[in-house]
Write an enzyme that holds these catalytic residues in place. Structure first.
Site, PDB file in Angstrom:
ATOM      1  N   ASP A  27       0.891  -1.158  -0.016  1.00 58.70           N
ATOM      2  CA  ASP A  27       0.067  -0.079   0.204  1.00 58.70           C
ATOM      3  C   ASP A  27       0.864   1.192   0.013  1.00 58.70           C
ATOM      4  OD1 ASP A  27      -2.389   1.518   0.174  1.00 58.70           O
ATOM      5  OD2 ASP A  27      -2.828   1.217   2.144  1.00 58.70           O
ATOM      6  N   ASN A  75     -10.780  -2.636  -6.360  1.00 58.97           N
ATOM      7  CA  ASN A  75      -9.790  -1.561  -6.831  1.00 58.97           C
ATOM      8  C   ASN A  75     -10.435  -1.417  -8.222  1.00 58.97           C
ATOM      9  OD1 ASN A  75      -6.688  -2.954  -5.645  1.00 58.97           O
ATOM     10  ND2 ASN A  75      -7.778  -1.257  -5.103  1.00 58.97           N
ATOM     11  N   SER A 203      -8.484  -4.766   5.100  1.00 56.89           N
ATOM     12  CA  SER A 203      -9.120  -4.811   3.911  1.00 56.89           C
ATOM     13  C   SER A 203      -9.403  -6.083   3.097  1.00 56.89           C
ATOM     14  CB  SER A 203      -8.039  -3.803   2.918  1.00 56.89           C
ATOM     15  OG  SER A 203      -7.833  -2.520   3.377  1.00 56.89           O
TER      16      SER A 203
HETATM   17  C1  FPP Z   1      -1.635   0.009  -3.498  1.00 57.39           C
HETATM   18  O1  FPP Z   1      -1.194   1.375  -3.584  1.00 57.39           O
HETATM   19  C2  FPP Z   1      -0.876  -0.692  -4.629  1.00 57.39           C
HETATM   20  C3  FPP Z   1      -1.851  -1.504  -5.526  1.00 57.39           C
HETATM   21  C4  FPP Z   1      -3.247  -1.551  -5.317  1.00 57.39           C
HETATM   22  C5  FPP Z   1      -1.025  -2.138  -6.531  1.00 57.39           C
HETATM   23  C6  FPP Z   1       0.111  -2.678  -6.296  1.00 57.39           C
HETATM   24  C7  FPP Z   1       0.802  -2.997  -7.644  1.00 57.39           C
HETATM   25  C8  FPP Z   1       2.102  -3.219  -7.964  1.00 57.39           C
HETATM   26  C9  FPP Z   1       3.044  -2.679  -6.994  1.00 57.39           C
HETATM   27  C10 FPP Z   1       2.196  -3.441  -9.479  1.00 57.39           C
HETATM   28  C11 FPP Z   1       2.765  -4.853  -9.725  1.00 57.39           C
HETATM   29  C12 FPP Z   1       2.617  -6.075  -9.032  1.00 57.39           C
HETATM   30  C13 FPP Z   1       3.081  -7.258  -9.372  1.00 57.39           C
HETATM   31  C14 FPP Z   1       2.725  -8.284  -8.325  1.00 57.39           C
HETATM   32  C15 FPP Z   1       3.896  -7.758 -10.683  1.00 57.39           C
HETATM   33  P1  FPP Z   1      -2.393   2.450  -3.629  1.00 57.39           P
HETATM   34  O2  FPP Z   1      -2.532   2.828  -5.208  1.00 57.39           O
HETATM   35  O3  FPP Z   1      -3.544   1.886  -2.842  1.00 57.39           O
HETATM   36  O4  FPP Z   1      -1.753   3.803  -2.952  1.00 57.39           O
HETATM   37  P2  FPP Z   1      -2.363   4.807  -2.203  1.00 57.39           P
HETATM   38  O5  FPP Z   1      -3.020   4.057  -0.927  1.00 57.39           O
HETATM   39  O6  FPP Z   1      -1.233   5.720  -1.676  1.00 57.39           O
HETATM   40  O7  FPP Z   1      -3.312   5.723  -2.757  1.00 57.39           O
END
Ligand code: FPP
Length: 253
Positions: A27, A75, A203
Site C-alpha cells: 500500500d 480496486n 481490507s
Molecule cells: C496500493 O497502493 C497498490 C496497488 C493497489 C497495486 C500494487 C501493484 C503493484 C506494485 C504493481 C505490480 C505488481 C506485481 C505483483 C507485478 P495505492 O494505489 O492504494 O496507494 P495509495 O493508498 O497511496 O493511494
C-alpha cells in the site's frame, strides 16, 4: 553503507524460525507518487522494484510462501486509466520476470477471480503459472481480483454443491474441509502479515487464513520497501510470543 545495514539485519534473523508464509498488503503507491509530484501510476511502476526485492529476499532466506495483494475486487472502482495502467504493468512485469522466476526456481500461483481479469493479463498469468509449475524453492502467490469475502462465499457454494450432489455430509464439514475449499488450499496459513503505508486495516485480505497471523504495520510506502524492511518485519515477528490461545508456561521452551 545500505548493504552493511541490510547484512547486519539479515544476520539477526533466526533461520530456524522463519514464517512459513508471509502475506503483504502493498500500500502507498499513490501517496508515494504524490510526494514525488508524479501521477499515481508512477508509484505503481516503482512498486514493481519492491515486489522484486521482497521476492528475492524471501527466497534467499528460505521462506516457502509469499503472497502479495496486487489488486482487490474493490480496486475496479478506481479511475479507468489507473486500472488499465495497473493491468498493463502486470502483463509487462510478468513477461519480464518469468525468466527470473525460472532462474531462481520460484513457482508462481494466483488467487482471486482470475476469469474477470482482462484477457491479456489472464493469459500472461496462466502462462507464468504453467511455466513455473515445477519450481520448488518458493511459491509466489499473487492475489488478483481477490477479496476474502468473495473467496469464503465461493468455498461455501462449492461445499453446498457437493452436499447437494450427495458427495459430502454436512456434519463432516470441519476446518480442514473448509480450508481445502478455499483458493489457498494446500498452502500453510500466513504467519506474518505486513501492511505498508501506515494503514492499519486488513481490507478484505485472507480473512480466514490470518486467524493466528502476526500483524506488522509499517509507515514505509510500498515503493520505498526494500529487503531491510522485510528483515525488520521478520525480526519483529520472531521476537513475539505466539501462544495460539495457550498461556506462556504451556509453550515448549
Ligand atoms: C496500493 O497502493 C497498490 C496497488 C493497489 C497495486 C500494487 C501493484 C503493484 C506494485 C504493481 C505490480 C505488481 C506485481 C505483483 C507485478 P495505492 O494505489 O492504494 O496507494 P495509495 O493508498 O497511496 O493511494
Amino acid at each position: 553503507m545500505v548493504e552493511a545495514v541490510a547484512m547486519d539485519l539479515k544476520s539477526q534473523i533466526n533461520l530456524e524460525k522463519l514464517p512459513q508464509h508471509i502475506a503483504v498488503i502493498m500500500d502507498g503507491n499513490g501517496r508515494w507518487a504524490k510526494q514525488h509530484n508524479k501521477p499515481r501510476v508512477f508509484g505503481h511502476r516503482n512498486g514493481v522494484r519492491s515486489v522484486r526485492e521482497v521476492t528475492e529476499a524471501a527466497a534467499e532466506l528460505g521462506v516457502p510462501y509469499l503472497t502479495l495483494y496486487a489488486f482487490s475486487t474493490e480496486n475496479w472502482k478506481r479511475p479507468y486509466t489507473e486500472v488499465n495502467a495497473l493491468m498493463g504493468l502486470l502483463v509487462d512485469t510478468l513477461h519480464k520476470e518469468i525468466e527470473t522466476l525460472m532462474k531462481n526456481n520460484i513457482r508462481l500461483q494466483a488467487i482471486g477471480d482470475l476469469s474477470k481479469l482482462p484477457s491479456s493479463t489472464h493469459r500472461a498469468l496462466l502462462d507464468g503459472i504453467e511455466k513455473t509449475r515445477h519450481n520448488t524453492r518458493m511459491t509466489l502467490v499473487l492475489a488478483l481480483n481477490y477479496s476474502a469475502k468473495w473467496e469464503i462465499i465461493e468455498a461455501a457454494r462449492k461445499l453446498a454443491q457437493e452436499v447437494q450432489a450427495d458427495k459430502l455430509d454436512p456434519n463432516a464439514i470441519d476446518e480442514k474441509i473448509f480450508a481445502n475449499a478455499l483458493s489457498t488450499s494446500g498452502m500453510p496459513d500466513p504467519e506474518l502479515l505486513i501492511r505498508t503505508s501506515g494503514e492499519t486495516r486488513i481490507s478484505n485480505f485472507l480473512l480466514w487464513q490470518i486467524a493466528y497471523a502476526e500483524l506488522y504495520f509499517t509507515p514505509v510506502f510500498w515503493p520505498d520497501f526494500r529487503k531491510e524492511n522485510l528483515y525488520e518485519a521478520i525480526i519483529d515477528y520472531q521476537q513475539r510470543e505466539r501462544r495460539f490461545g495457550k498461556i506462556s508456561e504451556q509453550l515448549a521452551k
